[in-house]
Design a protein around this motif. Structure first.
Motif, PDB file in Angstrom:
ATOM      1  N   GLU A 171       0.855  -1.192   0.000  1.00  0.00           N
ATOM      2  CA  GLU A 171       0.000   0.000   0.000  1.00  0.00           C
ATOM      3  C   GLU A 171       0.896   1.250   0.000  1.00  0.00           C
ATOM      4  O   GLU A 171       1.779   1.403   0.837  1.00  0.00           O
ATOM      5  CB  GLU A 171      -0.907  -0.010   1.235  1.00  0.00           C
ATOM      6  N   SER A 172       0.653   2.138  -0.990  1.00  0.00           N
ATOM      7  CA  SER A 172       1.461   3.363  -1.083  1.00  0.00           C
ATOM      8  C   SER A 172       0.644   4.504  -1.683  1.00  0.00           C
ATOM      9  O   SER A 172       1.157   5.267  -2.494  1.00  0.00           O
ATOM     10  CB  SER A 172       2.706   3.113  -1.946  1.00  0.00           C
ATOM     11  N   ASP A 227       0.932   8.849   2.156  1.00  0.00           N
ATOM     12  CA  ASP A 227       2.217   9.096   2.817  1.00  0.00           C
ATOM     13  C   ASP A 227       2.621   7.984   3.775  1.00  0.00           C
ATOM     14  O   ASP A 227       3.540   8.163   4.569  1.00  0.00           O
ATOM     15  CB  ASP A 227       2.194  10.436   3.559  1.00  0.00           C
ATOM     16  N   ASP A 228       1.950   6.839   3.704  1.00  0.00           N
ATOM     17  CA  ASP A 228       2.360   5.681   4.505  1.00  0.00           C
ATOM     18  C   ASP A 228       2.798   4.567   3.572  1.00  0.00           C
ATOM     19  O   ASP A 228       2.060   4.199   2.661  1.00  0.00           O
ATOM     20  CB  ASP A 228       1.209   5.173   5.382  1.00  0.00           C
ATOM     21  N   THR A 229       3.997   4.045   3.806  1.00  0.00           N
ATOM     22  CA  THR A 229       4.461   2.887   3.051  1.00  0.00           C
ATOM     23  C   THR A 229       4.135   1.659   3.882  1.00  0.00           C
ATOM     24  O   THR A 229       4.594   1.539   5.020  1.00  0.00           O
ATOM     25  CB  THR A 229       5.984   2.950   2.807  1.00  0.00           C
ATOM     26  N   GLN A 254       5.554   8.797   7.508  1.00  0.00           N
ATOM     27  CA  GLN A 254       6.489   9.830   7.058  1.00  0.00           C
ATOM     28  C   GLN A 254       6.303  11.084   7.913  1.00  0.00           C
ATOM     29  O   GLN A 254       5.292  11.769   7.800  1.00  0.00           O
ATOM     30  CB  GLN A 254       6.244  10.138   5.579  1.00  0.00           C
ATOM     31  N   SER A 261       6.543  10.631  -2.380  1.00  0.00           N
ATOM     32  CA  SER A 261       7.011   9.607  -3.321  1.00  0.00           C
ATOM     33  C   SER A 261       8.479   9.269  -3.080  1.00  0.00           C
ATOM     34  O   SER A 261       8.882   8.107  -3.187  1.00  0.00           O
ATOM     35  CB  SER A 261       6.786  10.058  -4.769  1.00  0.00           C
ATOM     36  N   HIS A 264       8.611   6.976  -0.096  1.00  0.00           N
ATOM     37  CA  HIS A 264       8.179   5.619  -0.469  1.00  0.00           C
ATOM     38  C   HIS A 264       9.337   4.836  -1.088  1.00  0.00           C
ATOM     39  O   HIS A 264       9.511   3.649  -0.797  1.00  0.00           O
ATOM     40  CB  HIS A 264       7.018   5.685  -1.466  1.00  0.00           C
ATOM     41  N   ASN A 296      11.507   3.658   1.648  1.00  0.00           N
ATOM     42  CA  ASN A 296      10.913   2.760   2.642  1.00  0.00           C
ATOM     43  C   ASN A 296      10.462   1.410   2.104  1.00  0.00           C
ATOM     44  O   ASN A 296      10.367   0.439   2.868  1.00  0.00           O
ATOM     45  CB  ASN A 296       9.688   3.445   3.283  1.00  0.00           C
ATOM     46  N   ILE A 297      10.173   1.326   0.816  1.00  0.00           N
ATOM     47  CA  ILE A 297       9.442   0.156   0.318  1.00  0.00           C
ATOM     48  C   ILE A 297      10.204  -1.153   0.476  1.00  0.00           C
ATOM     49  O   ILE A 297       9.639  -2.168   0.883  1.00  0.00           O
ATOM     50  CB  ILE A 297       8.961   0.377  -1.141  1.00  0.00           C
ATOM     51  N   SER A 337       3.159   8.638  -5.416  1.00  0.00           N
ATOM     52  CA  SER A 337       3.187   7.590  -4.392  1.00  0.00           C
ATOM     53  C   SER A 337       2.718   6.257  -4.969  1.00  0.00           C
ATOM     54  O   SER A 337       3.326   5.206  -4.740  1.00  0.00           O
ATOM     55  CB  SER A 337       2.293   7.985  -3.208  1.00  0.00           C
ATOM     56  N   GLY A 392       4.638   2.089  -5.544  1.00  0.00           N
ATOM     57  CA  GLY A 392       4.093   0.790  -5.172  1.00  0.00           C
ATOM     58  C   GLY A 392       3.742  -0.061  -6.374  1.00  0.00           C
ATOM     59  O   GLY A 392       4.014  -1.273  -6.401  1.00  0.00           O
TER      60      GLY A 392
END
Length: 340
Positions: A12-13, A16-18, A36, A51, A54, A57-58, A90, A94
């Motif tokens: 899920e992206s 602002d949350d990965t 974030q 982005s 993400h 972090n991904i 974003s 993902g």
């Protein structure tokens, strides 16, 4: 329940949350979210910064999700990802990663509508949580969306009411900003409201036809109210913060519940589920519990961890799509506006 183990890796992206999660036959093995913090200093989500974060972090988030689930990537049955709606930059992170991983592992790729996922989060296998019976009404309430959806099956959903301008989450956050509260302000309004008197100040409810919503006029009313009162007393907000927050929250929840009551009356469906970030709000949760007692509704309120953006909800949609063999091909692209 199928005989074999179906392990869905979900990504899920949308904002602002990965997030990444692993589900086995609909039950969560891991659900990891990297938030974030960078956006707080700007008072809202900055798409370009989101982005970039993400991208950073991904990989670690997916690695952590697999490790916590004690699943090797070769044991993953399919990759589910958020195709939209959301911020394009974003979503691209993902989507691109999911396509690459699916291709590299030679396993199916499953696209997921973010708003459907908020609704179907109620079907995650959880002890102590009953799943809604079809048909039911779902109210999705977040920073970007406000909808009432009639749900007749897992993938048979019809939007019967939605906002014609701003979303309810934005109404909370903008009201908080007007009061001088930091971002994200919605949860802060909820906290202060618990100690305030909701009848102290009266704010107007927009008159909107049918089951649709409007919050732009409400935000303007809050702005003019604060400007007017602070002209007379510069310390007005500080002195009355709890009562102002309680009055704002009371009005917003009233707007939501009025439309929900109308939807129940028009459809004859008294099974109601909520989803999205604003479904964490204590006031709306209490209003639904009260509705069960007063009007005999059956209400489904999600666990807090499934209210904000998370990959577990993407995974449960992926699981049910896997059972139908509803797979995407590698030509699939991210969609910032993505209706179901």
């Amino acid at each position: 329940m199928p005989d074999q183990k179906i392990n869905i890796l979900a990504i899920e992206s949308s904002c602002d949350d990965t997030a990444a999660a692993v589900l086995c036959n609909g039950k969560i093995l891991s659900n990891i979210v990297a938030t974030q913090e960078v956006h707080k200093q700007y008072g809202g989500v900055v798409p370009e910064l989101a982005s970039r974060a993400h991208q950073q972090n991904i990989v670690p988030v997916i690695h952590q999700a697999l490790a916590k689930a004690n699943i090797d990537k070769k044991d993953v049955s399919a990759i589910a990802f958020t195709r939209g709606p959301g911020l394009m930059g974003s979503l691209l992170v993902g989507t691109s990663f999911a396509k690459s991983l699916s291709m590299g592992l030679n396993i199916p790729l499953i696209e997921v509508n973010h708003m459907q996922a908020h609704i179907l989060a109620h079907f995650i296998e959880e002890d102590g949580f009953d799943k809604p019976q079809f048909p039911f009404l779902a109210m999705t309430i977040s920073g970007g969306h406000t909808q009432i959806v009639m749900v007749t099956d897992y993938f048979e959903m019809k939007v019967i009411g939605e906002t014609i301008d701003d979303a309810v989450g934005e109404a909370f956050d903008k009201s908080a900003k007007i009061l001088g509260l930091p971002y994200p302000g919605g949860p802060l309004i909820d906290n202060y409201a618990r100690e305030g008197n909701p009848k102290t100040f009266k704010f107007p409810k927009p008159k909107v036809d049918g089951l649709n919503f409007s919050f732009s006029g409400f935000k303007t009313a809050v702005l003019y109210f604060v400007q007017r009162e602070t002209r007379n007393d510069p310390d007005f907000v500080e002195k009355n913060l709890k009562d102002i927050c309680a009055s704002i929250q009371y009005t917003i929840i009233g707007i939501l519940m009025d439309k929900l009551k109308k939807a129940v009356k028009e459809t004859g469906i008294n099974r109601v589920a909520i989803g999205g970030g604003v479904s964490a709000n204590s006031g709306i949760r209490q209003a639904l519990k009260d509705a069960e007692k007063r009007w005999g509704w059956t209400c489904h309120i999600p666990k807090f961890e499934y209210t904000t953006d998370n990959a577990a909800m993407i995974g449960i949609v992926g699981y049910h799509k896997y059972l139908k063999k509803d797979f995407a091909d590698f030509s699939v692209t991210a969609q910032s506006r993505y209706k179901f």
